[in-house]
Design a protein around this motif. Structure first.
Motif, PDB file in Angstrom:
ATOM      1  N   TRP A   1       6.853  10.041   4.418  1.00 30.10           N
ATOM      2  CA  TRP A   1       6.079  10.125   3.183  1.00 30.10           C
ATOM      3  C   TRP A   1       6.835  10.929   2.125  1.00 30.10           C
ATOM      4  N   ASP A   2       7.490  12.012   2.536  1.00 29.79           N
ATOM      5  CA  ASP A   2       8.304  12.791   1.596  1.00 29.79           C
ATOM      6  C   ASP A   2       9.378  11.910   0.969  1.00 29.79           C
ATOM      7  N   TYR A   3       9.995  11.076   1.777  1.00 33.97           N
ATOM      8  CA  TYR A   3      11.031  10.158   1.302  1.00 33.97           C
ATOM      9  C   TYR A   3      10.449   9.156   0.297  1.00 33.97           C
ATOM     10  N   VAL A   4       9.299   8.588   0.619  1.00 39.86           N
ATOM     11  CA  VAL A   4       8.640   7.655  -0.302  1.00 39.86           C
ATOM     12  C   VAL A   4       8.417   8.338  -1.654  1.00 39.86           C
ATOM     13  N   CYS A   5       7.920   9.566  -1.626  1.00 43.73           N
ATOM     14  CA  CYS A   5       7.660  10.309  -2.869  1.00 43.73           C
ATOM     15  C   CYS A   5       8.942  10.565  -3.649  1.00 43.73           C
ATOM     16  N   GLU A   6      10.022  10.911  -2.966  1.00 43.26           N
ATOM     17  CA  GLU A   6      11.311  11.143  -3.626  1.00 43.26           C
ATOM     18  C   GLU A   6      11.778   9.893  -4.374  1.00 43.26           C
ATOM     19  N   VAL A   7      11.708   8.747  -3.704  1.00 39.20           N
ATOM     20  CA  VAL A   7      12.151   7.495  -4.332  1.00 39.20           C
ATOM     21  C   VAL A   7      11.247   7.133  -5.497  1.00 39.20           C
ATOM     22  N   ARG A   8       9.931   7.241  -5.309  1.00 37.57           N
ATOM     23  CA  ARG A   8       8.984   6.876  -6.361  1.00 37.57           C
ATOM     24  C   ARG A   8       9.066   7.822  -7.568  1.00 37.57           C
TER      25      ARG A   8
ATOM     26  N   ARG B   1       0.809  -1.221   0.000  1.00 40.16           N
ATOM     27  CA  ARG B   1       0.000   0.000   0.000  1.00 40.16           C
ATOM     28  C   ARG B   1       0.843   1.273   0.000  1.00 40.16           C
ATOM     29  N   VAL B   2       1.897   1.316   0.807  1.00 34.65           N
ATOM     30  CA  VAL B   2       2.701   2.539   0.894  1.00 34.65           C
ATOM     31  C   VAL B   2       3.679   2.622  -0.268  1.00 34.65           C
TER      32      VAL B   2
ATOM     33  N   ASN C   1       0.116   4.914  -1.661  1.00 36.44           N
ATOM     34  CA  ASN C   1      -1.105   5.309  -0.976  1.00 36.44           C
ATOM     35  C   ASN C   1      -0.759   6.066   0.311  1.00 36.44           C
ATOM     36  N   GLN C   2      -0.888   7.377   0.276  1.00 36.55           N
ATOM     37  CA  GLN C   2      -0.515   8.205   1.432  1.00 36.55           C
ATOM     38  C   GLN C   2      -1.375   7.921   2.655  1.00 36.55           C
ATOM     39  N   SER C   3      -2.650   7.631   2.491  1.00 43.01           N
ATOM     40  CA  SER C   3      -3.509   7.373   3.651  1.00 43.01           C
ATOM     41  C   SER C   3      -3.068   6.125   4.413  1.00 43.01           C
ATOM     42  N   ALA C   4      -2.413   5.187   3.730  1.00 42.44           N
ATOM     43  CA  ALA C   4      -1.927   3.983   4.402  1.00 42.44           C
ATOM     44  C   ALA C   4      -0.835   4.311   5.413  1.00 42.44           C
TER      45      ALA C   4
END
Length: 140
Positions: free
Chosen positions: A48-55, A13-14, A19-22
């Motif tokens: 979450w910022d880190y997840v977005c950077e990688v994605r 999910r993340v 999925n940010q809500s997860a």
């Protein structure tokens, strides 16, 4: 929620679905993350910022659980990470090619949420792929 479900939901999910809500559902408020790709992070927002950077750097980013064992409030997962290198990543310019590396993740849980995660990855192997894919040395 059982520990294996928390781990699989975290990756599916993340990371895989973005999925940010997860993040709010699966991680504690005081979540601490230490990953191979950067410094220790505290809190859901910074993670979450880190997840977005990688994605953003790795399109179609996927985390695959190869094995997972758990006992009590701990879980350990052997992982494979893949994506298409479309943005600056680890100091390398985008190559458009597929990258992959292996790693391991140690989770700690409190009150049916992930409160601490430490991930170690094969960064030497990843950098070798990025260097070959980019056809250049690391940018500064």
């Amino acid at each position: 929620m059982t520990t294996p479900t928390l781990v699989s939901d975290f990756y599916e999910r993340v990371w895989n679905a973005g999925n940010q809500s997860a993040v709010g559902e699966l991680l504690s408020e005081a979540f601490v993350f230490r990953g191979s790709l950067g410094p220790e992070m505290k809190g859901q927002a910074r993670f979450w910022d880190y997840v977005c950077e990688v994605r953003l750097a790795l399109a179609n980013y996927r985390c695959e659980i190869l094995e997972c064992v758990f006992e009590g409030q701990l879980a350990f997962a052997k992982m494979k990470f893949t994506g298409t290198h479309v943005g600056d990543f680890r100091g390398y310019r985008p190559s458009g090619l597929q990258v992959h590396w292996h790693g391991a993740a140690l989770f700690r849980f409190e009150l049916e949420r992930i409160c601490d995660l430490w991930v170690l990855g094969d960064l030497a192997g990843l950098d070798a792929i990025l260097r070959l894919n980019a056809g250049e040395e690391r940018k500064t």
